[in-house]
Design an enzyme around this catalytic site. Structure first.
Site, mmCIF file in Angstrom:
data_model
loop_
_atom_site.group_PDB
_atom_site.id
_atom_site.type_symbol
_atom_site.label_atom_id
_atom_site.label_comp_id
_atom_site.label_asym_id
_atom_site.label_seq_id
_atom_site.Cartn_x
_atom_site.Cartn_y
_atom_site.Cartn_z
ATOM 1 N N ASP A 193 0.830 -1.217 0.000
ATOM 2 C CA ASP A 193 0.000 0.000 0.000
ATOM 3 C C ASP A 193 0.855 1.253 0.000
ATOM 4 O O ASP A 193 2.016 1.230 0.405
ATOM 5 C CB ASP A 193 -0.847 0.019 1.278
ATOM 6 C CG ASP A 193 -2.255 -0.447 1.018
ATOM 7 O OD1 ASP A 193 -2.538 -0.810 -0.133
ATOM 8 O OD2 ASP A 193 -3.057 -0.434 1.964
ATOM 9 N N LYS A 239 -1.126 4.704 -4.751
ATOM 10 C CA LYS A 239 -1.059 5.743 -5.787
ATOM 11 C C LYS A 239 0.310 5.811 -6.447
ATOM 12 O O LYS A 239 0.420 6.139 -7.608
ATOM 13 C CB LYS A 239 -1.405 7.102 -5.196
ATOM 14 C CG LYS A 239 -2.871 7.189 -4.823
ATOM 15 C CD LYS A 239 -3.235 8.576 -4.381
ATOM 16 C CE LYS A 239 -4.604 8.619 -3.740
ATOM 17 N NZ LYS A 239 -4.660 8.043 -2.394
ATOM 18 N N MET A 245 -8.415 10.259 8.117
ATOM 19 C CA MET A 245 -8.864 10.781 6.811
ATOM 20 C C MET A 245 -9.799 11.980 6.981
ATOM 21 O O MET A 245 -10.769 12.123 6.236
ATOM 22 C CB MET A 245 -9.578 9.669 6.010
ATOM 23 C CG MET A 245 -8.660 8.513 5.659
ATOM 24 S SD MET A 245 -9.520 7.097 4.958
ATOM 25 C CE MET A 245 -9.944 6.164 6.428
#
Ligand code: SAH
Length: 258
Positions: free
Chosen positions: A39, A61, A178
């Site tokens: 990750d 990403k 988050m």
């Protein structure tokens, strides 16, 4: 004699970033793996523990333009496990605190794959500990809630007003993951049930050399984040336990003496 691997995946918590916060079990799993699916939030120093010949697939990403679709990650794990690889799915923090570890386990088990889970230190825990703040305290907090500030698309999300009222009456510390990009809304809604003076800390890159933090109050949360330029990955900690940090910053000599 070698034992055949009939398809097994180990979901490993890589902790918040500092390699020294890995568990021994996590380290052993990483060193044993032939395939690692990694990750975004897992630090390079941790990936470096893998065997040189291991296949490392970045599924965050940094591996592509955007995040790799979840279905693709699950398919990749399944294929590698069925080929007899020793598959480690390396996730930031703890695999079962957000980050979709639960969904991955359900998917793998439904496909008949054996799954083992190795805990990691979750970011919220590391963040407050790095400031010397306890999540619970007999005088200030009787419990703690780990909550996400980012709901699944289409989901109505967290009922912040109800959570604030409960946190106030039951004396709970809130640890929000988050939450930085939605801080303004979170602040507004939490103010329905918690005083504006409630102490808040925001910690970015907890446990890493790049760690930064601010302490503020709920009433000033969004503007303080903007002023300091804090961004993801950060955790927001709301509650009276945080009051001690502000005190430590204002009177370091008192804390040293104590
Ligand atoms: N499973 C992870 C959480 C994944 S969700 C865990 O247990 O920690 C991703 C969120 O975790 C980020 O948006 C941020 O809120 C938090 N996070 C992860 N690593 C962090 C770090 N080093 N410092 C601060 N927050 C972090």
């Amino acid at each position: 004699m070698t034992t055949m691997n009939h398809g097994k995946v180990t979901l490993v918590g890589a902790g918040p970033g500092d390699p020294e916060l890995l568990t021994l079990k996590a380290l052993k799993a990483i060193q044993r793996a032939t395939v690692l699916l990694v990750d975004d939030l897992v630090s390079d120093e941790i990936v470096a523990f893998a065997r040189p010949e291991a296949r490392i697939v970045y599924v965050g990403k940094r591996g592509g333009c955007k995040s790799t679709p979840q279905a693709f990650i699950e398919k990749l794990m399944l294929m590698a496990a069925r080929e007899g690889e020793d598959v480690v799915r390396l996730k930031g923090g703890d695999p079962f605190i957000f980050g979709r570890g639960g969904e991955e386990v359900e998917h793998l088990r439904a496909a008949g794959i054996e799954v083992e889970i190795v805990n990691g230190i979750t970011a919220g825990l590391a963040a407050v500990t790095s400031l010397g703040v306890p999540l619970t305290h007999r005088q200030h907090a009787h419990g703690v809630v780990f909550v996400t500030g980012h709901a699944k698309p289409g989901d109505s999300g967290t009922d912040w007003k109800a959570l604030a009222a409960t946190a106030h009456s039951a004396r709970l510390t809130l640890v929000i993951y988050m939450g930085v990009s939605g801080a303004e809304r979170i602040q507004d809604e939490l103010l329905a049930g918690l005083p504006a003076a409630t102490p808040v800390a925001v910690v970015q890159n907890a446990s890493l050399a790049t760690q930064r933090h601010i302490t503020t109050t709920l009433g000033e949360l969004a503007s303080a984040i903007r002023e300091a330029g804090l961004a993801s990955p950060s955790v927001i900690v709301v509650g009276d336990v945080v009051g001690g940090v502000a005190l430590a910053a204002a009177h370091p000599e008192a804390v040293r003496a104590a």
